[in-house]
Design a protein around this motif. Structure first.
Motif, PDB file in Angstrom:
ATOM      1  N   GLY A 148      -7.345  10.707  -2.105  1.00 23.55           N
ATOM      2  CA  GLY A 148      -6.356  10.618  -1.036  1.00 23.55           C
ATOM      3  C   GLY A 148      -4.991  10.953  -1.596  1.00 23.55           C
ATOM      4  O   GLY A 148      -4.858  11.749  -2.524  1.00 23.55           O
ATOM      5  N   GLY A 149      -3.970  10.336  -1.008  1.00 19.50           N
ATOM      6  CA  GLY A 149      -2.607  10.577  -1.471  1.00 19.50           C
ATOM      7  C   GLY A 149      -1.919  11.725  -0.776  1.00 19.50           C
ATOM      8  O   GLY A 149      -0.795  12.085  -1.138  1.00 19.50           O
ATOM      9  N   PHE A 170      -4.277   4.635   0.474  1.00 19.09           N
ATOM     10  CA  PHE A 170      -4.703   5.057  -0.865  1.00 19.09           C
ATOM     11  C   PHE A 170      -4.521   3.929  -1.870  1.00 19.09           C
ATOM     12  O   PHE A 170      -5.385   3.684  -2.720  1.00 19.09           O
ATOM     13  CB  PHE A 170      -3.926   6.304  -1.283  1.00 19.09           C
ATOM     14  CG  PHE A 170      -4.505   7.027  -2.469  1.00 19.09           C
ATOM     15  CD1 PHE A 170      -5.876   7.180  -2.612  1.00 19.09           C
ATOM     16  CD2 PHE A 170      -3.682   7.580  -3.433  1.00 19.09           C
ATOM     17  CE1 PHE A 170      -6.419   7.859  -3.697  1.00 19.09           C
ATOM     18  CE2 PHE A 170      -4.210   8.258  -4.523  1.00 19.09           C
ATOM     19  CZ  PHE A 170      -5.581   8.397  -4.657  1.00 19.09           C
ATOM     20  N   GLU A 171      -3.410   3.229  -1.761  1.00 22.43           N
ATOM     21  CA  GLU A 171      -3.186   2.075  -2.638  1.00 22.43           C
ATOM     22  C   GLU A 171      -4.235   1.005  -2.377  1.00 22.43           C
ATOM     23  O   GLU A 171      -4.733   0.349  -3.309  1.00 22.43           O
ATOM     24  CB  GLU A 171      -1.778   1.511  -2.436  1.00 22.43           C
ATOM     25  CG  GLU A 171      -0.664   2.426  -2.919  1.00 22.43           C
ATOM     26  CD  GLU A 171      -0.781   2.757  -4.398  1.00 22.43           C
ATOM     27  OE1 GLU A 171      -1.014   1.830  -5.197  1.00 22.43           O
ATOM     28  OE2 GLU A 171      -0.651   3.952  -4.748  1.00 22.43           O
ATOM     29  N   GLY A 172      -4.582   0.815  -1.110  1.00 23.28           N
ATOM     30  CA  GLY A 172      -5.617  -0.151  -0.771  1.00 23.28           C
ATOM     31  C   GLY A 172      -6.974   0.231  -1.340  1.00 23.28           C
ATOM     32  O   GLY A 172      -7.738  -0.623  -1.813  1.00 23.28           O
ATOM     33  N   ILE A 224      -8.671  -1.572   5.334  1.00 29.47           N
ATOM     34  CA  ILE A 224      -8.980  -1.987   3.969  1.00 29.47           C
ATOM     35  C   ILE A 224      -9.767  -3.294   3.958  1.00 29.47           C
ATOM     36  O   ILE A 224     -10.756  -3.445   3.215  1.00 29.47           O
ATOM     37  CB  ILE A 224      -7.689  -2.121   3.140  1.00 29.47           C
ATOM     38  CG1 ILE A 224      -6.983  -0.753   3.007  1.00 29.47           C
ATOM     39  CG2 ILE A 224      -7.984  -2.700   1.762  1.00 29.47           C
ATOM     40  CD1 ILE A 224      -7.810   0.308   2.312  1.00 29.47           C
ATOM     41  N   THR A 225      -9.364  -4.234   4.799  1.00 33.10           N
ATOM     42  CA  THR A 225     -10.064  -5.519   4.875  1.00 33.10           C
ATOM     43  C   THR A 225     -11.508  -5.341   5.303  1.00 33.10           C
ATOM     44  O   THR A 225     -12.430  -5.948   4.741  1.00 33.10           O
ATOM     45  CB  THR A 225      -9.335  -6.463   5.849  1.00 33.10           C
ATOM     46  OG1 THR A 225      -7.994  -6.675   5.396  1.00 33.10           O
ATOM     47  CG2 THR A 225     -10.037  -7.804   5.956  1.00 33.10           C
ATOM     48  N   ALA A 226     -11.723  -4.486   6.313  1.00 31.74           N
ATOM     49  CA  ALA A 226     -13.083  -4.252   6.799  1.00 31.74           C
ATOM     50  C   ALA A 226     -13.931  -3.535   5.751  1.00 31.74           C
ATOM     51  O   ALA A 226     -15.113  -3.854   5.563  1.00 31.74           O
ATOM     52  CB  ALA A 226     -13.047  -3.446   8.094  1.00 31.74           C
TER      53      ALA A 226
END
Length: 451
Positions: free
Chosen positions: A377-378, A359-361, A440-442
């Motif tokens: 999310g979360g 979620f932070e991402g 997250i990167t993808a």
């Protein structure tokens, strides 16, 4: 297995895929998945992908859960099938019933009715709700209430309480007596309310209003997902489900928690109902009950409901519902092993931690990419990005663009799920911190490919 050339040539030619247009599947053949290990899948071309879809919300323990595989193999040798219709049973379903009662003791559900999957479970719960009221002498309670954006499978009753037009329009008329109230969806709602707590109260007021309009004496049950899943991952405010429970209690309406997605740890708690501190009258389960390795489900029933059936002396409490594969001994063996492994690994805690990380991402991706209109999310490993072509107007993204995001994310090594304007994330609950970063990167690469 046939070679890759054969598979590609015949892909979607002689089969129709669920939730897809047959012509689109032929024009744009689906990815052919041929292997799975851990949280990764492999396609026919040898591409290895992190599965951020978790099969279909169900492979909580990943693709290498040996205890479940061993249980299935052993049971196939011992007793591959027998019915549990009236007069016969099997050892596994008895053991599993005790395990489910203990596992969901906090939810107060003490009986299990076995099914073949989530849509079956919903259908049974809705039917039992009507029968419950008939047994109590309130046969006029035949209607159902549910949330717009909610998803409850594709059987006729389930489709009738579904709150998404995609599963309704082409099959109408559906069952009469099904009515919907607005979902606590802060990004899009008829009240234009973005405060979750205020929106929860407005939706609860709408529920009270609908009950008054229909007449409480005509309503059998309210069915809801504790966190809406297929509708785009919509978590309500913490006051919402307890508020629904209170309203149902005051009006004699059963509360059915559709836990096909949320049960067994995905929400960061063992159930979505527990996540919000609610005891439902019935819970529908499936998916993660066998880690997706065998089609199996269960409706879990509270004492309040069970006692009405079990104390009946008229014969009208006999259950006139069931499936050939209800209580399948292989499925029950898989569920027993899966439940043991689920508890041993305590996957709910990892789901909570990795869900927070993801979620932070997603927040960083929203800050970086104008195409991201909303993130949700979360609450464990249930997350979504809603893509827009214009943030100011919230105009949904077009199909071609979100398809391009999906493909670029795939090329970056991660499988995600597209549902309307949403990219949904529901990875296995054994996901590692490094693997969450990979997602997250993808996604960053996928979003950058169109912006």
């Amino acid at each position: 297995m046939k070679d890759s050339n054969f598979l590609k040539e015949h892909n979607a030619r002689h089969i129709w895929h669920p939730m897809a247009h047959p012509a689109d599947s032929q024009a744009n053949p689906p990815d052919i998945i041929t292997g799975g290990e851990g949280v990764h899948i492999t396609d026919v071309d040898g591409n290895r992908l992190l599965d951020a879809v978790g099969g279909l919300w169900n492979v909580n323990l990943g693709y290498s859960c040996q205890p479940v595989k061993d249980a299935i193999a052993a049971q196939l040798d011992r007793l591959p099938y027998y019915s549990i219709f009236r007069g016969t049973s099997n050892d596994n379903v008895i053991e599993l019933g005790e395990m489910l009662r203990a596992f969901f003791a906090e939810e107060g559900v003490t009986r299990a009715f076995y099914t073949s999957g989530g849509s079956d479970s919903v259908e049974i719960a809705l039917r039992l709700a009507r029968q419950y009221h008939k047994l109590r002498g309130e046969g006029g309670r035949t209607k159902y209430l549910s949330l717009k954006k909610g998803y409850h499978g594709t059987h006729t009753l389930g489709a009738s309480v579904n709150g998404n037009a995609n599963f309704r329009t082409q099959y109408e008329p559906l069952m009469a007596g099904c009515f919907h109230i607005p979902a606590p969806y802060t990004y899009r709602n008829p009240f234009d309310e973005t405060d979750p707590a205020k929106l929860a109260q407005l939706c609860l007021a709408a529920l009270e209003d609908e009950i008054a309009f229909q007449g409480a004496e005509t309503i059998a049950a309210f069915i809801m997902e504790p966190i809406l899943g297929a509708g785009g991952v919509i978590p309500p405010h913490e006051t919402f489900m307890p508020g629904v429970r209170d309203i149902c209690d005051r009006h004699g309406i059963l509360l059915i928690a559709d836990e096909v997605i949320t049960a067994f740890g995905r929400s960061g708690d063992w159930s979505g109902s527990r996540h919000w501190g609610v005891k439902p009258d019935m819970m529908t389960t499936a998916k993660a009950i066998t880690n997706g390795y065998f089609p199996f489900g269960a409706v879990l029933i509270s004492d309040l409901v069970a006692e009405v059936f079990e104390k009946d002396t008229t014969g009208k409490g006999s259950i006139g519902s069931g499936y050939t594969y209800s209580g399948h001994p292989v499925g029950a063996a898989a569920a027993i092993a899966c439940l043991r492994e689920t508890e041993q690994l305590n996957v709910k805690d990892n789901a909570a931690a990795r869900g927070t990380q993801l979620f932070e991402g997603l927040k960083t991706l929203k800050d970086k990419h104008e195409i991201v209109g909303d993130i949700r999310g979360g609450h464990g490993l249930m997350l979504a990005l809603e893509l827009v072509s214009d943030r100011a107007t919230k105009k949904p993204i077009d199909k071609t663009t979100i398809g391009a995001v999906h493909r670029a994310t795939f090329d970056a090594g991660v499988m995600v799920r597209v549902s309307g304007p949403n990219i949904i994330l529901s990875p296995p609950l054994i996901l590692s911190e490094a693997e969450a970063d990979t997602i997250i990167t993808a996604l960053d690469a996928g979003l950058a490919s169109v912006g």
